[in-house]
Write a protein that holds these residues in place. Structure first.
Motif, mmCIF file in Angstrom:
data_model
loop_
_atom_site.group_PDB
_atom_site.id
_atom_site.type_symbol
_atom_site.label_atom_id
_atom_site.label_comp_id
_atom_site.label_asym_id
_atom_site.label_seq_id
_atom_site.Cartn_x
_atom_site.Cartn_y
_atom_site.Cartn_z
ATOM 1 N N ASN A 102 0.825 -1.214 0.000
ATOM 2 C CA ASN A 102 0.000 0.000 0.000
ATOM 3 C C ASN A 102 0.857 1.261 0.000
ATOM 4 O O ASN A 102 0.482 2.264 -0.611
ATOM 5 N N LYS B 287 0.394 4.025 -2.856
ATOM 6 C CA LYS B 287 0.146 5.440 -2.556
ATOM 7 C C LYS B 287 1.187 6.330 -3.223
ATOM 8 O O LYS B 287 0.849 7.386 -3.776
ATOM 9 N N ASN B 288 2.450 5.912 -3.157
ATOM 10 C CA ASN B 288 3.506 6.707 -3.792
ATOM 11 C C ASN B 288 3.312 6.786 -5.299
ATOM 12 O O ASN B 288 3.534 7.839 -5.896
ATOM 13 N N SER C 112 0.485 6.623 -6.837
ATOM 14 C CA SER C 112 -0.666 7.499 -7.077
ATOM 15 C C SER C 112 -0.276 8.966 -6.964
ATOM 16 O O SER C 112 -0.785 9.808 -7.701
ATOM 17 N N LYS C 113 0.634 9.277 -6.032
ATOM 18 C CA LYS C 113 1.075 10.664 -5.842
ATOM 19 C C LYS C 113 2.011 11.123 -6.942
ATOM 20 O O LYS C 113 1.969 12.272 -7.364
ATOM 21 N N GLU D 214 -5.870 0.289 -3.075
ATOM 22 C CA GLU D 214 -5.082 -0.234 -1.976
ATOM 23 C C GLU D 214 -5.590 -1.610 -1.550
ATOM 24 O O GLU D 214 -6.764 -1.917 -1.699
#
Length: 93
Positions: free
Chosen positions: A28, A32-33, A35-36, A89
């Protein structure tokens, strides 16, 4: 009667749960990284993380069926990464 350390099922179950939770947390984190910052480097990092942890979760899921949905989610995530689709996620079920 004392139990043998390797045969203490409650400790073994906790260890298995902690390993799976760690794999989910790491997957996850990279999701997340990505997605950023959707760069090729982050895409490769996410794919590497998933391919590193998937065999571990698969070994666990083979003996502990309750972790099979997590392995399935990881498979879906790696497919999404490789196809350039939106990532979701991984949830601990």
């Amino acid at each position: 009667m004392n139990t043998i350390k390797d045969q203490d099922l409650s400790k073994n179950q906790l260890l298995v749960k902690n390993i799976v939770e760690h794999a989910i947390d790491q997957a996850n984190f990279t999701i997340k990284n990505l997605s950023k910052r959707p760069t090729v480097a982050m895409l490769m990092e996410c794919e590497n993380c998933l391919t590193d942890f998937m065999p571990v979760v698969k070994f666990i899921a083979d003996d502990h069926i309750e972790y099979a949905p997590i392995y399935d989610q990881m498979c879906a995530a790696i497919d999404a990464v490789q196809m350039g689709e939106d990532l979701v996620e991984i949830e601990f079920a």
